[in-house]
Design a protein around this motif. Structure first.
Motif, short mmCIF file in Angstrom:
data_model
loop_
_atom_site.label_atom_id
_atom_site.label_comp_id
_atom_site.label_asym_id
_atom_site.label_seq_id
_atom_site.Cartn_x
_atom_site.Cartn_y
_atom_site.Cartn_z
N SER A 169 -6.66 8.19 1.22
CA SER A 169 -7.18 6.88 0.80
C SER A 169 -6.07 6.14 0.07
O SER A 169 -6.04 6.12 -1.17
N PRO A 170 -5.14 5.56 0.80
CA PRO A 170 -3.99 4.91 0.14
C PRO A 170 -4.43 3.74 -0.73
O PRO A 170 -5.33 2.98 -0.37
N LEU B 16 -0.80 -8.73 -4.33
CA LEU B 16 0.14 -9.46 -5.18
C LEU B 16 -0.47 -10.77 -5.68
O LEU B 16 -1.33 -11.35 -5.01
N PRO B 17 -0.03 -11.24 -6.85
CA PRO B 17 -0.53 -12.53 -7.35
C PRO B 17 -0.06 -13.67 -6.46
O PRO B 17 0.98 -13.59 -5.81
N ALA B 18 -0.86 -14.75 -6.42
CA ALA B 18 -0.55 -15.88 -5.55
C ALA B 18 0.60 -16.71 -6.07
O ALA B 18 1.31 -17.36 -5.30
N GLY C 227 -6.81 -2.70 -12.55
CA GLY C 227 -7.42 -1.39 -12.33
C GLY C 227 -8.12 -1.26 -11.00
O GLY C 227 -8.59 -0.18 -10.64
N SER C 228 -8.20 -2.37 -10.24
CA SER C 228 -8.87 -2.36 -8.95
C SER C 228 -7.94 -2.81 -7.82
O SER C 228 -8.41 -3.18 -6.74
N GLY C 229 -6.65 -2.82 -8.10
CA GLY C 229 -5.69 -3.16 -7.07
C GLY C 229 -5.19 -4.58 -7.09
O GLY C 229 -4.27 -4.93 -6.34
N SER D 287 0.84 -1.20 0.00
CA SER D 287 0.00 0.00 0.00
C SER D 287 0.87 1.24 0.00
O SER D 287 2.02 1.23 0.46
N LYS D 288 0.31 2.34 -0.52
CA LYS D 288 1.01 3.62 -0.48
C LYS D 288 1.09 4.10 0.97
O LYS D 288 0.16 3.92 1.75
#
Length: 201
Positions: free
Chosen positions: A16-17, A22-24, A37-39, A10-11
């Motif tokens: 609103s950071p 991350l991918p599994a 686009g959604s994190g 996270s920032k």
């Protein structure tokens, strides 16, 4: 060697950071990380050959041509939708070789080009229209086929047009030709009549 294991980043600042998950999995060799686009981060392929040249095999791109002579389709002002029945390639299966129509799978700018070769016109056929049409834009190229004809044995004439067109997803593109004067005896020739396009932006 020490290791740090996390599943989110996270920032550090901001009211609103943004949080990135991350991918599994570790992915495979040559892949790059991308976001939805959604994190949510994931792995995506970058296609390249042995020289490092990047290719885009899923980009919409096609080339089709007319393989047979189509007689008596225009003349006397008849507007004819040109068919291109043989595909050299169609990367995303967006071209229909039965209707002669390309359908954009995604919104974007498409480079489209086409050529139509006709025969049996004479010097009396002085007025013709070549159309490269999309759902958002229709283009008319006016020409004099009688003045442009080739060898007198065939009376063959070729006309072409191209451009970059704004297309929305599901928009279509097709080619039409109309030759005025005389009677409906003018045909579309094989092989020299073609239609091509590619998504460029």
């Amino acid at each position: 060697m020490s290791k740090l294991k996390v599943d989110q980043i996270s920032k550090a600042t901001g009211a609103s950071p943004a949080i990135f998950t991350l991918p599994a999995s570790d992915g495979t060799s040559g892949q790059m990380m991308k976001t939805d686009g959604s994190g949510q981060l994931g792995w995506g392929a970058v296609y390249s050959d042995s020289t490092g040249a990047v290719t885009k095999p899923l980009t919409p791109a096609f080339f089709a041509y007319n393989s047979i002579a189509r007689s008596n389709v225009t003349g006397n002002g008849v507007l004819y939708t040109v068919l291109f029945d043989t595909e050299l390639f169609d990367q995303n299966a967006d071209y229909n070789d039965v209707t002669g129509q390309f359908t954009a799978p995604v919104s974007g700018r498409y480079f489209l080009q086409a050529q139509v070769a006709t025969d049996a016109q004479t010097t009396t056929n002085t007025d013709a229209t070549f159309q490269l049409n999309t759902s958002n834009k229709s283009t008319d190229t006016y020409y004099n086929p009688g003045n442009m004809e080739g060898p007198s044995v065939t009376g063959q004439c070729s006309i072409s047009a191209s451009g970059v067109f704004d297309m929305d997803a599901s928009d279509t593109a097709h080619i039409k030709v109309r030759i005025n004067q005389g009677t409906q005896i003018i045909g579309i020739t094989a092989n020299n009549t073609w239609f091509s396009g590619v998504l460029v932006a």
